[in-house]
Design an enzyme around this catalytic site. Structure first.
Site, PDB file in Angstrom:
ATOM      1  N   GLU A 176      11.627  -2.437   9.679  1.00  0.00           N
ATOM      2  CA  GLU A 176      12.701  -1.940   8.751  1.00  0.00           C
ATOM      3  C   GLU A 176      12.706  -2.683   7.444  1.00  0.00           C
ATOM      4  O   GLU A 176      12.583  -3.876   7.343  1.00  0.00           O
ATOM      5  CB  GLU A 176      13.931  -2.433   9.789  1.00  0.00           C
ATOM      6  N   ASP A 177      12.981  -1.922   6.459  1.00  0.00           N
ATOM      7  CA  ASP A 177      13.473  -2.261   5.202  1.00  0.00           C
ATOM      8  C   ASP A 177      12.548  -3.287   4.345  1.00  0.00           C
ATOM      9  O   ASP A 177      13.227  -3.897   3.894  1.00  0.00           O
ATOM     10  CB  ASP A 177      14.815  -3.018   5.342  1.00  0.00           C
ATOM     11  N   CYS A 212      16.278   4.850   5.545  1.00  0.00           N
ATOM     12  CA  CYS A 212      16.000   4.996   6.814  1.00  0.00           C
ATOM     13  C   CYS A 212      15.893   6.572   7.536  1.00  0.00           C
ATOM     14  O   CYS A 212      14.826   7.289   7.633  1.00  0.00           O
ATOM     15  CB  CYS A 212      16.209   4.135   7.880  1.00  0.00           C
ATOM     16  N   ASP A 224       9.463   1.282   7.483  1.00  0.00           N
ATOM     17  CA  ASP A 224      10.068   2.547   7.224  1.00  0.00           C
ATOM     18  C   ASP A 224      10.355   2.935   5.855  1.00  0.00           C
ATOM     19  O   ASP A 224      10.668   4.197   5.381  1.00  0.00           O
ATOM     20  CB  ASP A 224      11.107   2.797   8.241  1.00  0.00           C
ATOM     21  N   HIS A 225      10.554   1.951   5.035  1.00  0.00           N
ATOM     22  CA  HIS A 225      10.588   1.990   3.512  1.00  0.00           C
ATOM     23  C   HIS A 225      10.823   0.723   2.988  1.00  0.00           C
ATOM     24  O   HIS A 225      10.629  -0.158   3.565  1.00  0.00           O
ATOM     25  CB  HIS A 225      11.975   2.945   3.197  1.00  0.00           C
TER      26      HIS A 225
END
Length: 625
Positions: free
Chosen positions: A39-40, A78, A242-243
């Protein structure tokens, strides 16, 4: 006759067994696919040249596989990023770009797990969904739970499995870990030039690198489990984030820091025909983005890509040509309303801001839980930020152009530089072409989705005869043209029968407000506009032109209307905050609403009630609470 029948039956049974064996063998020859997502996080990995990172597992995976150097999340947050992944359609085309929304998905667009299951794959998701559309997310998987695992796959059946690692999510820098307990030391952090050198900024960067190290260890555990199962040689492994993220000006923003992601694929030797480069450990500079993932999965398992998918397969049996451009979008981020589009080739990034009257770093309740973000805002307000660090708290230009090779932090906007005129025009045209191609839903304000699509999807509406798409696109481009603007053309748009076209008319006036005084009579005449987003911007334009009483009347009319929605109130409150429009009656309504809601909201509900979040931000700014 009986003997013949017995022979015939025996032959048929034998043939059936042989064919069944061939079918099973074909099933087993298809690769298993394991996705590991974090994540992130931007590419804060040693294998991407980050010397501060401690990522031995992912560095080893890159040495055994292929490291992509131009991989991007199409949305820098997300839920819409995952909407794009699960459908193979841009979230901006699906009508699911607005953060944390549940607008319907078109029935024509089928999530890829359903396609993989139909093709014979066992599909599991552990555990995050967050697909940003209405529906039963779990129904599309064989198993979707904290215990979902490829180990539960029936014998002989290929699997597709996702493990979503939450360790590096931005929330992980909210709890404070003392400096002495950090493995990465704040004093060793090399700050990007857009961040001020505050104690909190250094601390959060160091704490985040610790979380990256923890995530790397989790990846190691999953890969070890795969090795010990004996299935590693049958399994293609993907790792990606995810980004981008996570400190302020990354996640949620269309810069490299928000959209560029680490992306590594390990392909076993038996599937070497799928190698994207000569040998493992090679880098791959092909442009890939999340819209390409679903088509790529289908290509790897030998299935055809449905017509509705908008990406290009980059691995497998049906590799498609590399796209010259990557397209990136930004819409509403929780309670903050905005719209930007970006085009990226391998050297330049073009950004068009459709609401440039909003600053970059709007105060977002969730983001500003981070002490680093708070310290940046406080530093700016105290006048301590230098010119580059101050940009984040200023209105955006209509167009941005960055040379990402020579300006990797994207600090120096080249849009007004005549030397880059050809590049600017080329990428501007590409943005318009793409918006038309995907039927970009953001040309219509979010407050009108239900009115236009009813129980259906905006994807379907944008392709229907009821949608004046070409006129909408032309109006948006006209409204956001650089320079002094086409004031009289905006006044014509303001007369249009379609409320979204009227929206772009007033948007043009607001963007070019310094040249729009002659529009004041028309704006006053339009003060009874019923379409919320259009009415709100009319009120904002009137206020900026000195007609504050009329602006207040418009805002209060919407806020006090019990039939208006949370999102409609949020539009008003965004404008009130942006122009710092404080009157006694507005303050009373905001204070009453805040106090009425405060006791009912628990936990994360505080962040998903966007009108409440806006009221809290405004009252804090006004020192009321």
């Amino acid at each position: 006759m009986l003997k013949f029948n017995k022979v015939k039956v025996s032959f048929i049974l034998t043939l059936f067994v042989v064919l069944s064996g061939l079918t099973m063998s074909a099933q087993q020859q298809r690769p298993n696919i394991l996705w590991i997502t974090s994540e992130d996080n931007s590419p804060f990995l040693g294998c991407y040249g980050d010397a501060f990172a401690t990522t031995p597992t992912l560095d080893k995976l890159a040495s055994e596989g292929f490291r992509y150097t131009n991989a991007y999340a199409n949305c820098p947050v997300c839920a819409p990023a995952r909407n794009t992944i699960i459908t193979g359609v841009y979230a901006a085309s699906n009508g699911n770009e607005q953060m944390r929304s549940t607008y319907p998905k078109s029935k024509l667009v089928i999530p890829y797990p359903e396609l993989l299951r139909k093709a014979g794959y066992y599909c599991t998701n552990n555990v995050k969904t967050d697909y940003n559309f209405a529906g039963d997310y779990k129904a599309m998987w064989d198993e979707c739970s904290p215990t979902a695992h490829w180990k539960n796959s029936p014998e002989g059946k290929p699997f597709f499995a996702i493990f979503n690692l939450l360790t590096t999510h931005e929330s992980q820098i909210f709890p404070y870990i003392p400096d002495a307990e950090l493995r990465h030391k704040p004093e060793d952090v090399v700050l990007p030039p857009y961040h001020p050198d505050t104690k909190e900024m250094r601390h959060d960067w160091a704490q985040y690198y610790d979380k990256i190290e923890d995530m790397d260890a989790q990846v190691g555990s999953l890969l070890k489990e795969l090795e010990e199962s004996g299935l590693a040689e049958n399994t293609i492994v993907f790792y990606y984030a995810d980004h981008g993220g996570v400190l302020a000006r990354s996640k949620r923003y269309l810069f490299e820091t928000g959209t560029w992601v680490p992306f590594i694929v390990r392909i076993p030797e038996q599937y070497k025909k799928y190698f994207p480069a000569e040998k493992p450990s090679d880098t791959v500079d092909r442009n890939v983005s999340f819209v390409d993932l679903a088509p790529t999965l289908l290509s790897l398992i030998g299935e055809e890509k449905p017509d509705y998918m908008q990406g290009n397969a980059f691995l497998g049996n049906a590799v498609e040509p590399e796209p010259r451009y990557v397209h990136l979008t930004r819409g509403r981020m929780d309670e903050r309303i905005d719209m930007s589009r970006a085009v990226r080739d391998k050297k330049y990034r073009y950004i068009r801001n459709y609401m440039p009257f909003r600053i970059y770093m709007q105060h977002l309740a969730y983001l500003f839980n981070a002490r680093s973000a708070q310290s940046w805002e406080n530093y700016y307000q105290a006048g301590k930020c230098n010119e580059l660090q101050s940009i984040a708290f200023q209105p955006k230009p209509v167009e941005e152009l960055y040379d990402t090779e020579n300006d990797p932090n994207e600090l120096y906007n080249l849009a007004d530089d005549p030397e880059y005129k050809d590049v600017l025009e080329r990428m501007r045209k590409e943005n318009i072409r793409w918006m038309k191609h995907i039927r970009d839903v953001a040309l219509i304000p979010e407050t009108e989705y239900a009115k236009r699509a009813g129980d259906g999807s905006m994807y379907d509406y944008m392709r229907s005869e009821a949608c004046p798409f070409d006129d909408l696109l032309a109006a948006a481009e006209l409204a956001t043209e650089p320079g002094k603007g086409a004031i009289y053309d905006y006044l014509e748009l303001l007369k249009n029968k379609d409320s979204a076209i009227r929206f772009w008319g007033v948007t043009g006036l607001l963007i070019h407000i310094d040249n729009a005084e002659q529009a004041l009579p028309a704006l006053k005449a339009a003060a009874d506009e019923d379409a919320t987003a259009t009415a709100v911007l009319i009120g904002e334009a009137l206020c900026r032109l000195g007609e504050k009483e009329l602006a207040e009347t418009i805002f209060l009319r919407i806020l006090k209307d019990e039939h208006r929605t949370m999102m409609e109130r949020t539009w008003v409150l965004n404008s009130v905050d942006a122009i710092d429009f404080r009157t006694s009656e507005l303050e009373k309504w905001i204070n009453d609403f805040y106090n009425g809601k405060k006791s009912e909201l628990k936990g994360f509900d505080v962040y998903s009630n966007y009108d409440f979040s806006m009221c809290k931000t405004i009252l804090e700014k006004w020192d009321v609470i």
